[in-house]
Scaffold this motif. Structure first.
Motif, PDB file in Angstrom:
ATOM      1  N   ASN A   5      25.163  15.850  21.280  1.00 18.37           N
ATOM      2  CA  ASN A   5      24.115  15.150  21.808  1.00 18.37           C
ATOM      3  C   ASN A   5      22.773  15.947  21.704  1.00 18.37           C
ATOM      4  O   ASN A   5      22.486  16.968  22.173  1.00 18.37           O
ATOM      5  N   ILE A   6      22.065  15.513  20.730  1.00 16.73           N
ATOM      6  CA  ILE A   6      20.839  16.055  19.997  1.00 16.73           C
ATOM      7  C   ILE A   6      19.773  15.316  20.185  1.00 16.73           C
ATOM      8  O   ILE A   6      20.002  14.141  19.593  1.00 16.73           O
ATOM      9  N   ASP A   7      18.814  15.716  20.835  1.00 13.51           N
ATOM     10  CA  ASP A   7      17.522  14.870  20.792  1.00 13.51           C
ATOM     11  C   ASP A   7      16.835  14.729  19.675  1.00 13.51           C
ATOM     12  O   ASP A   7      16.327  15.817  19.292  1.00 13.51           O
ATOM     13  N   ILE A   8      16.586  13.666  18.982  1.00 15.17           N
ATOM     14  CA  ILE A   8      15.928  13.641  17.759  1.00 15.17           C
ATOM     15  C   ILE A   8      14.835  12.575  17.821  1.00 15.17           C
ATOM     16  O   ILE A   8      14.261  12.004  16.849  1.00 15.17           O
ATOM     17  N   SER A   9      14.011  12.269  18.955  1.00 19.49           N
ATOM     18  CA  SER A   9      13.190  11.251  19.143  1.00 19.49           C
ATOM     19  C   SER A   9      11.899  11.720  18.445  1.00 19.49           C
ATOM     20  O   SER A   9      11.171  10.814  18.030  1.00 19.49           O
ATOM     21  N   ASP A  10      11.523  12.912  18.236  1.00 21.84           N
ATOM     22  CA  ASP A  10      10.527  13.338  17.490  1.00 21.84           C
ATOM     23  C   ASP A  10      10.703  12.806  16.078  1.00 21.84           C
ATOM     24  O   ASP A  10       9.639  12.454  15.071  1.00 21.84           O
ATOM     25  N   PHE A  11      12.135  13.086  15.485  1.00 23.34           N
ATOM     26  CA  PHE A  11      12.210  12.757  14.149  1.00 23.34           C
ATOM     27  C   PHE A  11      12.044  10.978  13.983  1.00 23.34           C
ATOM     28  O   PHE A  11      11.308  10.633  13.020  1.00 23.34           O
ATOM     29  N   LEU A  12      12.487  10.388  15.043  1.00 21.63           N
ATOM     30  CA  LEU A  12      12.200   8.979  14.956  1.00 21.63           C
ATOM     31  C   LEU A  12      10.962   8.519  14.823  1.00 21.63           C
ATOM     32  O   LEU A  12      10.576   7.659  14.148  1.00 21.63           O
ATOM     33  N   GLN A  13      10.331   9.284  15.737  1.00 22.95           N
ATOM     34  CA  GLN A  13       8.791   8.810  15.920  1.00 22.95           C
ATOM     35  C   GLN A  13       7.983   8.971  14.435  1.00 22.95           C
ATOM     36  O   GLN A  13       7.216   8.162  13.912  1.00 22.95           O
ATOM     37  N   LYS A  14       8.410  10.245  14.024  1.00 24.62           N
ATOM     38  CA  LYS A  14       7.812  10.657  12.560  1.00 24.62           C
ATOM     39  C   LYS A  14       8.119   9.708  11.602  1.00 24.62           C
ATOM     40  O   LYS A  14       7.230   9.308  10.580  1.00 24.62           O
ATOM     41  N   HIS A  15       9.206   9.314  11.417  1.00 18.77           N
ATOM     42  CA  HIS A  15       9.838   8.559  10.315  1.00 18.77           C
ATOM     43  C   HIS A  15       9.695   6.881  10.690  1.00 18.77           C
ATOM     44  O   HIS A  15      10.294   6.315   9.904  1.00 18.77           O
ATOM     45  N   ARG A  16       9.152   6.555  11.716  1.00 21.67           N
ATOM     46  CA  ARG A  16       9.410   5.221  12.185  1.00 21.67           C
ATOM     47  C   ARG A  16      10.648   4.632  12.221  1.00 21.67           C
ATOM     48  O   ARG A  16      10.817   3.491  11.823  1.00 21.67           O
ATOM     49  N   LEU A  17      11.448   5.186  12.653  1.00 22.87           N
ATOM     50  CA  LEU A  17      12.749   4.784  13.160  1.00 22.87           C
ATOM     51  C   LEU A  17      13.195   4.073  14.244  1.00 22.87           C
ATOM     52  O   LEU A  17      12.635   4.511  15.156  1.00 22.87           O
ATOM     53  N   PRO A  18      13.818   2.919  14.378  1.00 26.69           N
ATOM     54  CA  PRO A  18      14.422   2.420  15.677  1.00 26.69           C
ATOM     55  C   PRO A  18      15.227   3.313  16.623  1.00 26.69           C
ATOM     56  O   PRO A  18      15.712   4.310  16.137  1.00 26.69           O
ATOM     57  N   THR A  61      16.618   8.788   4.076  1.00 22.60           N
ATOM     58  CA  THR A  61      16.524   9.203   5.640  1.00 22.60           C
ATOM     59  C   THR A  61      17.664  10.116   6.035  1.00 22.60           C
ATOM     60  O   THR A  61      17.289  10.993   6.660  1.00 22.60           O
ATOM     61  N   LEU A  62      18.768   9.953   5.543  1.00 23.37           N
ATOM     62  CA  LEU A  62      19.961  11.044   5.796  1.00 23.37           C
ATOM     63  C   LEU A  62      19.416  12.269   5.341  1.00 23.37           C
ATOM     64  O   LEU A  62      19.677  13.377   5.968  1.00 23.37           O
ATOM     65  N   ALA A  63      18.623  12.393   4.053  1.00 28.78           N
ATOM     66  CA  ALA A  63      18.418  13.573   3.690  1.00 28.78           C
ATOM     67  C   ALA A  63      17.341  14.224   4.621  1.00 28.78           C
ATOM     68  O   ALA A  63      17.280  15.538   4.626  1.00 28.78           O
ATOM     69  N   GLN A  64      16.282  13.631   5.079  1.00 34.01           N
ATOM     70  CA  GLN A  64      15.300  13.998   5.979  1.00 34.01           C
ATOM     71  C   GLN A  64      15.869  14.406   7.310  1.00 34.01           C
ATOM     72  O   GLN A  64      15.544  15.483   7.917  1.00 34.01           O
ATOM     73  N   LEU A  65      16.832  13.749   7.685  1.00 36.49           N
ATOM     74  CA  LEU A  65      17.566  14.001   9.028  1.00 36.49           C
ATOM     75  C   LEU A  65      18.269  15.362   8.967  1.00 36.49           C
ATOM     76  O   LEU A  65      18.110  16.140   9.691  1.00 36.49           O
ATOM     77  N   ALA A  66      19.074  15.521   7.430  1.00 35.46           N
ATOM     78  CA  ALA A  66      19.924  16.691   7.393  1.00 35.46           C
ATOM     79  C   ALA A  66      18.794  18.087   7.219  1.00 35.46           C
ATOM     80  O   ALA A  66      19.128  19.120   8.099  1.00 35.46           O
ATOM     81  N   VAL A  67      17.539  17.752   6.700  1.00 34.45           N
ATOM     82  CA  VAL A  67      16.608  18.817   6.731  1.00 34.45           C
ATOM     83  C   VAL A  67      16.126  19.102   8.230  1.00 34.45           C
ATOM     84  O   VAL A  67      16.296  20.030   8.829  1.00 34.45           O
ATOM     85  N   TYR A  68      15.892  18.081   9.060  1.00 32.94           N
ATOM     86  CA  TYR A  68      15.541  18.410  10.369  1.00 32.94           C
ATOM     87  C   TYR A  68      16.247  18.887  11.190  1.00 32.94           C
ATOM     88  O   TYR A  68      16.266  19.939  11.774  1.00 32.94           O
ATOM     89  N   ILE A  69      17.706  18.578  11.322  1.00 32.53           N
ATOM     90  CA  ILE A  69      18.793  19.148  12.136  1.00 32.53           C
ATOM     91  C   ILE A  69      18.865  20.674  11.648  1.00 32.53           C
ATOM     92  O   ILE A  69      19.401  21.498  12.493  1.00 32.53           O
ATOM     93  N   LEU A  70      19.382  20.973  10.463  1.00 37.04           N
ATOM     94  CA  LEU A  70      19.816  22.159   9.842  1.00 37.04           C
ATOM     95  C   LEU A  70      18.433  23.105  10.206  1.00 37.04           C
ATOM     96  O   LEU A  70      18.801  24.204  10.447  1.00 37.04           O
ATOM     97  N   ARG A  71      17.372  22.532  10.114  1.00 39.29           N
ATOM     98  CA  ARG A  71      16.031  23.616  10.387  1.00 39.29           C
ATOM     99  C   ARG A  71      16.256  23.816  11.966  1.00 39.29           C
ATOM    100  O   ARG A  71      15.965  24.984  12.277  1.00 39.29           O
ATOM    101  N   GLU A  72      15.829  22.636  12.868  1.00 35.42           N
ATOM    102  CA  GLU A  72      15.625  22.735  13.948  1.00 35.42           C
ATOM    103  C   GLU A  72      16.749  23.344  15.015  1.00 35.42           C
ATOM    104  O   GLU A  72      16.336  24.195  15.981  1.00 35.42           O
TER     105      GLU A  72
END
Length: 592
Positions: A5-18, A61-72
């Protein structure tokens, strides 16, 4: 895998994902990314994660998510790369289109990527050779972005995320290329030149890039039929992110997308069949890109205990053999140590098979050898348990030939000869006495040199400007020209690198439990393809000419000394540095 359970709402907003992507990520992706963070921790080094997926499958998109999660969330330093970033420039692809086939002007397929640049960039990141410039490709302009827009990495990287539609793709058997797979191939590549070139590039150069990947992820489309709609959605998303002026240039409409994906169809369909059982994480998608299943066909192993088998591919004249007297005394202790440690030394030369047989006898060498600048590979009969495919029995050898026989190339030379009657002399013109005069060989060695099978050496003694014209005319007739230390070699589309790759694959097939590592050694321009293809390259300094122009910078060593002394010095330096067994030590103190 447990749901995180990790909040990725800011990631969704940045990449305009549902918002539904949050659920998708929690259920499927986040547990895998947690495992990747653990793999990095245990590996204690930079690791590379490769993501394969068809056009529009969601790999970017998965690559961008991987960067976000592994960094943050795991505090790792991550760099994301796309195979698309390594496309040749638009001008380079125009030149490919003019020189080989018009379809190569369009980016996408193997052969339109700068693989040397990709290998260099990822190797620099893995080996922490900073600063590292990260190229980017501007799809809207269909060209590489200017150098000033490159990202520059100056700090140690923990994880490299590398995504691409054809990562892990395999070349097909040539026989499968004959039947066209769509109307693009049928009507615009009826001669099969384009698809054979693409297949050859995929076989020769891409595996060395794929070897840099530690962990493989695949987003598997249900079939190629989905790709058109997915790619169209991708193009519309790109269009909405650009200005009106930008979209009027390179953004594709529906018809253009339909044509564009036909370039990808053959390799995509083959990859859907061949890659799934070779990855660490396989996400199977439905037509709506929803994940239906995650399997792990292969366990993740970042450090392999498999034994390493070195293959040493070496040029002869001026490299292992002294340029002036053909002696190799200073390399004898190193040659003996290699043989003792069961490391094959494979001659790769412009010489004939008959010449190499003489040299192998004096070297005490019983391994395969490559002749006439990669025109053929000779394997002693019985060297492998089974005769390799595509070889023919010739005397006591299994022979793989890559080009037409000598008579064909002599006929091409005769076609252009009238314009250059007194400017050159071929080996056939010179005869045994002339070859002795040109080379300094004794009569027996000169007779062996005269026994060409796959090409014709030319000694040019006339006007230098005319030589360039001579080469241009022969090239236009279909010949491949290589300039060595002494002669122009006229043959077909072959080179030492192609032969090295083929023979290495044979070794790997016969020794699947071992990891094959190749060392290429040379001193002149006709060694370039071999030096680029090998895992490690050793340039030998020459007393009579400069070093060849080599593109690679990774795993490259330049000798201090000339000829066999530099050969022994370099081999010792490279293999001793890479060999982990304490029982292996090449002799020292013999190299000056």
């Amino acid at each position: 895998m447990d749901m995180l359970n990790i909040d990725i709402s800011d990631f969704l907003q940045k990449h305009r994902l549902p918002d539904s992507y949050q659920t998708l990520a929690e259920q499927w992706y986040l547990p895998v990314l947690e495992e990747i963070s653990m793999h990095h921790k245990s590996a204690k080094r930079t690791i590379t994660v490769g993501i394969n997926g068809a056009q529009g499958s969601g790999k970017s998109t998965l690559a961008q998510l991987a960067v976000y999660i592994l960094r943050e969330h795991y505090s790792l330093n991550v760099v994301s790369l796309s195979l698309d970033d390594f496309y040749f420039t638009r001008q380079e692809r125009i030149q490919l289109g003019q020189g080989i086939h018009p379809l190569l002007t369009t980016r996408g397929v193997p052969g339109t990527h700068d693989i040397a640049l990709a290998r260099k960039t990822i190797s620099q990141l893995i080996n922490q050779q900073f600063p590292v410039n990260i190229p980017r490709f501007n799809k809207a302009e269909d060209d590489r972005a200017p150098a000033e827009s490159e990202e520059i990495i100056t700090q140690a990287v923990d994880v490299v995320i590398f995504e691409g539609w054809c990562l892990g793709a395999e070349a097909q058997d040539d026989r499968l290329l004959k039947a066209p797979i769509n109307d693009l191939e049928e009507f615009e590549d009826d001669s099969q030149v384009w698809r054979r070139y693409v297949n050859e590039q995929l076989a020769r150069f891409y595996p060395k890039l794929f070897e840099l990947i530690d962990i493989w992820i695949m987003l598997k489309a249900p079939s190629f039929d989905c790709v058109y709609q997915w790619r169209l959605e991708q193009e519309n998303k790109l269009k909405s992110s650009l200005s009106e002026q930008q979209t009027s240039t390179q953004i594709m409409d529906e018809k253009a997308v339909g044509r564009f994906i036909k370039y990808y169809q053959r390799i995509t369909e083959n990859t859907l069949n061949t890659l799934p059982n070779k990855v660490n994480y396989l996400f199977e998608l439905d037509e709506n890109r929803q994940i239906t299943q995650l399997t792990q066909p292969l366990p993740t192993k970042l450090s392999s205990n498999a034994p390493h088998q070195w293959l040493v591919f070496t040029d002869m004249d001026g490299t292992l053999l002294d340029h002036h007297n053909y002696h190799f005394d200073e390399a004898i202790p190193t040659l003996a140590a290699l043989e003792q440690n069961q490391i094959p030394v494979i001659p790769v030369t412009s010489k004939t098979a008959a010449e190499v047989e003489l040299i192998r006898d004096s070297l005490g060498n019983h391994h395969p050898f490559i002749v006439e600048n990669g025109a053929a590979v000779y394997i002693p009969e019985g060297y492998f348990d089974q005769q390799p495919e595509d070889t023919e029995k010739r005397g006591k050898y299994w022979v793989k030939s890559f080009v037409q026989p000598r008579q064909h190339w002599q006929s091409l030379i005769d076609q252009v000869r009238p314009a250059y009657q007194h400017e050159f002399k071929t080996f056939a013109d010179a005869g045994i006495d002339g070859i002795i005069a040109m080379t300094g060989l004794n009569v027996h060695a000169a007779a062996c040199a005269a026994r060409r099978e796959f090409g014709e050496p030319v000694s040019w003694h006339g006007n230098g400007n005319l030589k360039h014209q001579f080469i241009t005319e022969l090239t236009a007739l279909g010949a491949n020209i290589l300039e060595g230390g002494r002669f122009i070699h006229v043959s077909g589309q072959c080179d030492k690198g192609q032969a090295l790759a083929w023979l290495t694959a044979v070794y790997q097939q016969t020794q699947p439990q071992q990891i094959i590592q190749t060392l290429g050694i040379g001193d002149s321009q006709n060694d370039k393809a071999m030096l680029e293809q090998a895992d490690y390259a050793l340039l030998i300094r020459s007393p009579v000419h400069g070093l060849p122009d080599i593109d690679r910078t990774d795993n490259l060593t330049v000798s201090t000394f000339f000829g066999p002394k530099g050969w022994a010095e370099g081999v010792t330096q490279i293999i001793d540095a890479k060999q982990h067994s304490d029982s292996f030590n090449l002799p020292r103190g013999n190299h000056g």
